[in-house]
Design an enzyme around this catalytic site. Sequence first.
Site, PDB file in Angstrom:
ATOM      1  CD  GLU A  25      13.343  98.319  -1.687  1.00 39.75           C
ATOM      2  OE1 GLU A  25      14.085  98.234  -0.683  1.00 39.75           O
ATOM      3  OE2 GLU A  25      12.271  98.936  -1.684  1.00 39.75           O
ATOM      4  CG  ASP A  57      10.702  99.323  -4.295  1.00 40.18           C
ATOM      5  OD1 ASP A  57      11.080  98.218  -3.895  1.00 40.18           O
ATOM      6  OD2 ASP A  57      11.013 100.388  -3.751  1.00 40.18           O
ATOM      7  CD  GLU A  70       6.542 101.705  -2.809  1.00 40.97           C
ATOM      8  OE1 GLU A  70       6.764 101.518  -1.598  1.00 40.97           O
ATOM      9  OE2 GLU A  70       6.834 102.773  -3.401  1.00 40.97           O
ATOM     10  CD  GLN A 130       6.434 105.929  -5.797  1.00 43.17           C
ATOM     11  OE1 GLN A 130       5.969 107.056  -5.867  1.00 43.17           O
ATOM     12  NE2 GLN A 130       6.938 105.445  -4.668  1.00 43.17           N
ATOM     13  CB  THR A 131       8.604 101.413 -10.887  1.00 44.29           C
ATOM     14  OG1 THR A 131       8.823 102.525 -11.759  1.00 44.29           O
ATOM     15  CG2 THR A 131       7.453 100.561 -11.420  1.00 44.29           C
ATOM     16  CG  ASN A 132      12.421 104.076  -5.955  1.00 46.09           C
ATOM     17  OD1 ASN A 132      13.334 104.461  -6.683  1.00 46.09           O
ATOM     18  ND2 ASN A 132      12.244 104.576  -4.741  1.00 46.09           N
ATOM     19  CG  ASP A 148      15.756 109.310  -2.984  1.00 53.99           C
ATOM     20  OD1 ASP A 148      14.761 108.878  -2.363  1.00 53.99           O
ATOM     21  OD2 ASP A 148      16.773 109.738  -2.413  1.00 53.99           O
ATOM     22  NE  ARG A 149      19.017 105.552  -9.741  1.00 48.89           N
ATOM     23  CZ  ARG A 149      19.898 105.035  -8.886  1.00 48.89           C
ATOM     24  NH1 ARG A 149      19.493 104.159  -7.965  1.00 48.89           N
ATOM     25  NH2 ARG A 149      21.176 105.372  -8.938  1.00 48.89           N
ATOM     26  N   GLY A 208      -0.273 112.645  -2.700  1.00 49.20           N
ATOM     27  CA  GLY A 208       0.724 113.213  -1.803  1.00 49.20           C
ATOM     28  C   GLY A 208       0.286 113.297  -0.360  1.00 49.20           C
ATOM     29  NE  ARG A 247      12.764 113.791  -5.496  1.00 49.69           N
ATOM     30  CZ  ARG A 247      12.571 112.483  -5.679  1.00 49.69           C
ATOM     31  NH1 ARG A 247      11.563 112.064  -6.424  1.00 49.69           N
ATOM     32  NH2 ARG A 247      13.387 111.605  -5.132  1.00 49.69           N
TER      33      ARG A 247
END
Length: 300
Positions: free
Chosen positions: A116, A118, A120, A133-135, A143-144, A214, A288
């Site tokens: 995927e 992304d 967002e 936000q990219t992933n 979780d990147r 958040g 994290r």
Amino acid sequence: MHKTMAIKPISFKQTSFILVLHFLTFSIFYTVLVSARFSTFLNDFHVTWSDSHIKQISSGTAIQLTLDQNSGCGFASKNKYLFGRVSMKIKLIPGDSAGTVTAFYMNSDTDTVRDELDFEFLGNRTGQPYTVQTNVYAHGKGDREQRINLWFDPAADFHTYSILWNHNHVVFYVDEVPIRVYKNNEAKGIPYPKFQPMGVYSTLWEADDWATRGGIEKIDWSKAPFYAYYKDFDIEGCTMPGPASCTSNPTNWWEGPEYLQLDSYQARKYRWVRTNHMTYDYCTDKVRYPIPPPECRAGI
């Protein structure tokens, strides 16, 4: 006595016609392998969620997505693609959009082993910058997340958001400015999405449990309905299922030398974005990841 027949030379117009005919024949053949460019919404996409909340405008060349207390909505490409570039022009929700998420992404739709890519767009309170936000998911591992604040008002006009995907890297662009690069580091044992074709998706939905600061800022339903607009649906890539020769064809433009790494101008813009507008990078999140993920150490 035999007459000798003179051969009439081909005129410039005839030569031009023959060349054009050959070009059209090649173009028709090539588009069988590689998808065409700009088209209407219904040519390449279908509604996947809440048909009543997606409205075609401008003769189908643009659409309006709606989010209200009853539902969000979504759409997806009719085909899947393996490598290439996808691009859309999007005008995001204006004003108080806190708690909303407008997403544009590619997904293999293969559950736990999905790939995927992304975009967002996280809504904001009036006057605050929009965050994108990219992933990246590769072989089921995600979780990147990385986040940047856009340097313009993305609700005032349309802006172009693109994903370039080839054998060497994935690049996320905003108005042709690279904001993220995910390199192919398979040689170092790091997964890279290259085996599974992906569809193109978009959704508009409510996510006020996490989207804005958040989850501190909640959605204000008194501002609903919320609208996002899309146009210039541009997909170029190898349609799957299709000839295997397409994905390995080195003459595909997205596999050309100029697309295998950022040029000097793009590299400067990339550094500018990350120095001045990045607000979060999972690679530097010590809570994290006390030990940075391997792709971060490999030079993402």
